[in-house]
Design a protein around this motif. Structure first.
Motif, short mmCIF file in Angstrom:
data_model
loop_
_atom_site.label_atom_id
_atom_site.label_comp_id
_atom_site.label_asym_id
_atom_site.label_seq_id
_atom_site.Cartn_x
_atom_site.Cartn_y
_atom_site.Cartn_z
N THR A 245 -13.15 -5.79 4.54
CA THR A 245 -14.08 -5.77 3.42
C THR A 245 -13.42 -5.71 2.04
O THR A 245 -14.07 -5.99 1.04
CB THR A 245 -15.03 -4.57 3.53
OG1 THR A 245 -14.27 -3.36 3.59
CG2 THR A 245 -15.87 -4.69 4.81
N ALA A 246 -12.15 -5.31 1.97
CA ALA A 246 -11.53 -5.13 0.64
C ALA A 246 -10.02 -5.32 0.70
O ALA A 246 -9.40 -5.23 1.76
CB ALA A 246 -11.85 -3.72 0.11
N VAL A 247 -9.45 -5.59 -0.48
CA VAL A 247 -8.00 -5.71 -0.64
C VAL A 247 -7.57 -4.76 -1.75
O VAL A 247 -8.09 -4.83 -2.87
CB VAL A 247 -7.58 -7.15 -1.00
CG1 VAL A 247 -6.06 -7.22 -1.18
CG2 VAL A 247 -8.04 -8.13 0.06
N VAL A 248 -6.64 -3.86 -1.45
CA VAL A 248 -6.10 -2.93 -2.44
C VAL A 248 -4.67 -3.33 -2.74
O VAL A 248 -3.83 -3.41 -1.84
CB VAL A 248 -6.15 -1.47 -1.93
CG1 VAL A 248 -5.55 -0.53 -2.96
CG2 VAL A 248 -7.59 -1.07 -1.60
N VAL A 249 -4.37 -3.57 -4.02
CA VAL A 249 -3.07 -4.07 -4.44
C VAL A 249 -2.31 -2.97 -5.18
O VAL A 249 -2.85 -2.33 -6.09
CB VAL A 249 -3.20 -5.31 -5.35
CG1 VAL A 249 -1.83 -5.79 -5.81
CG2 VAL A 249 -3.94 -6.42 -4.60
N GLU A 250 -1.06 -2.75 -4.79
CA GLU A 250 -0.19 -1.76 -5.43
C GLU A 250 0.99 -2.48 -6.07
O GLU A 250 1.77 -3.16 -5.39
CB GLU A 250 0.32 -0.76 -4.40
CG GLU A 250 1.35 0.22 -4.95
CD GLU A 250 1.99 1.07 -3.86
OE1 GLU A 250 2.98 1.75 -4.17
OE2 GLU A 250 1.50 1.03 -2.71
N ALA A 251 1.13 -2.33 -7.38
CA ALA A 251 2.28 -2.91 -8.09
C ALA A 251 3.45 -1.96 -7.94
O ALA A 251 3.60 -1.00 -8.69
CB ALA A 251 1.93 -3.14 -9.56
N SER A 252 4.30 -2.21 -6.97
CA SER A 252 5.44 -1.34 -6.69
C SER A 252 6.70 -1.95 -7.32
O SER A 252 6.62 -2.67 -8.30
CB SER A 252 5.60 -1.17 -5.17
OG SER A 252 6.60 -0.25 -4.87
N SER A 253 7.85 -1.65 -6.76
CA SER A 253 9.11 -2.21 -7.24
C SER A 253 9.74 -3.04 -6.13
O SER A 253 9.45 -2.85 -4.94
CB SER A 253 10.08 -1.10 -7.65
OG SER A 253 10.47 -0.33 -6.52
#
Length: 339
Positions: A245-253
């Protein structure tokens, strides 16, 4: 003090201890250093375990680029392993700087990954603890992690991989005329020329990008890589977790992304990781599972680099470095706090 500095100090102490000039005074100084912090003890114990095993194990894949699995005919003994044997027998001072370097890299070199692949038509499967490399005819490469299965279909119009279970790292050859598509459940990861991994856990997936860009979208959406409406665009260093149902995006390194993919070299890296999460990761690589029956133990934070297929060494570090009780049987290990 950061973990890299502690690891370097632990390696230096390990080499000094194996030298000819080791004295009671040195032993007392080492004991003092070990008592200064749990991190010191864990780093030293972990390197010591790997150092002892270097006298018994052959290092696979020495001299190969990172993430490349050598063909069976090219497996060979690591030069560092040979150097360790020479230093132990001759004790010549000119070899000792190399020993310090070897100690600091030992866990990475002796990855201990189980390189085995079952191939049936276009299906590729690795067993528990297995890691294997699959070159594709378009010039791309797929590295399969433990207990994984993919189905490969490369045509003139599309390159399609179906990830049925487990985890795979993709090095995609550039070909704008043929999008590279990975199907995992009801999610689709689309790329042209890039490097990324997909981990599937039931209907949930995790995508880690180390180069280029990919798009995560629903399999119900029309396939159009140039479209900005299909789903979020992930750049290098980005980590995304997607459910149905969803996409969670994490801007990491990029460094963190590479650490999450350290399994390609046969080891796992933990950085302030909850023990419960570290145990869950180890359980992917072994038929004998580890369980935690104490919430306080599960919440402990750990750091370090460990061989993915050597849970016994990991348990030893927990027991000796943290005082955790380990009840071991043939099919399980139960961790609990000391009485």
């Amino acid at each position: 003090m950061n973990s890299r500095t502690i690891e370097e100090q632990a390696a230096a102490w390990l080499v000094r201890r194996d030298g000819e000039s080791w004295s009671d005074a040195d032993a007392a100084q080492l004991a003092t250093w070990l008592e200064e912090s749990t991190a010191n003890r864990v780093a030293f114990l972990r390197l010591e375990v790997g150092w002892e095993q270097s006298e018994r194990l052959n290092a696979l894949g020495a001299g190969k680029p990172r993430g490349v699995v050598p063909p069976r005919g090219e497996w060979r003994v690591s030069p560092l392993f040979k150097l360790r044997q020479a230093a132990a027998s001759q004790r010549q001072r000119r070899f000792r700087p190399w020993l310090a370097f070897a100690a600091s890299l030992l866990i990475a070199v002796l990855g201990g990954a189980y390189f085995l692949l079952f191939h049936s038509g276009e299906d590729y499967v690795t067993p528990i603890g297995g890691v294997a490399s699959i070159p594709l005819r378009d010039g791309s490469n797929v590295t399969l992690n433990t207990a994984s299965k993919v189905r490969v279909a490369v045509s003139d119009g599309e390159r399609r991989i179906r990830l049925d279970r487990g985890e795979a790292y993709f090095e995609v050859a550039k070909d704008p005329s043929r999008p590279f598509v990975v199907i995992a459940g009801n999610r689709r990861v689309v790329a042209v020329g890039t490097r990324f991994s997909v981990l599937r856990d039931g209907d949930e997936i995790r995508v880690v990008v180390t180069e280029g860009k990919v798009r995560v979208e629903s399999t119900d959406a029309p396939l159009d890589f140039e479209s900005s409406k299909g789903g979020p665009l992930l750049l290098a260093g980005t980590i995304a977790r997607a459910s149905s149902t969803a996409v969670v995006v994490e801007a990491s390194s990029l460094q963190r992304a590479e650490e999450m993919l350290s399994w390609r070299g046969g080891y796992l890296i933990f950085d302030e990781t909850a023990l419960a999460d570290a145990v869950a990761e180890f359980n992917r690589y072994s038929a004998r599972k580890v369980y935690i029956d104490d919430p306080a133990v599960a919440a402990l934070r750990i750091n370090g680099k460990f061989r993915a297929t050597n849970a016994d060494a990991f348990i030893r570090v927990l027991r000796d470095g943290f005082g955790i009780q380990a009840s071991v049987s043939d099919d399980r290990v139960v961790l609990s706090s000391s009485p």
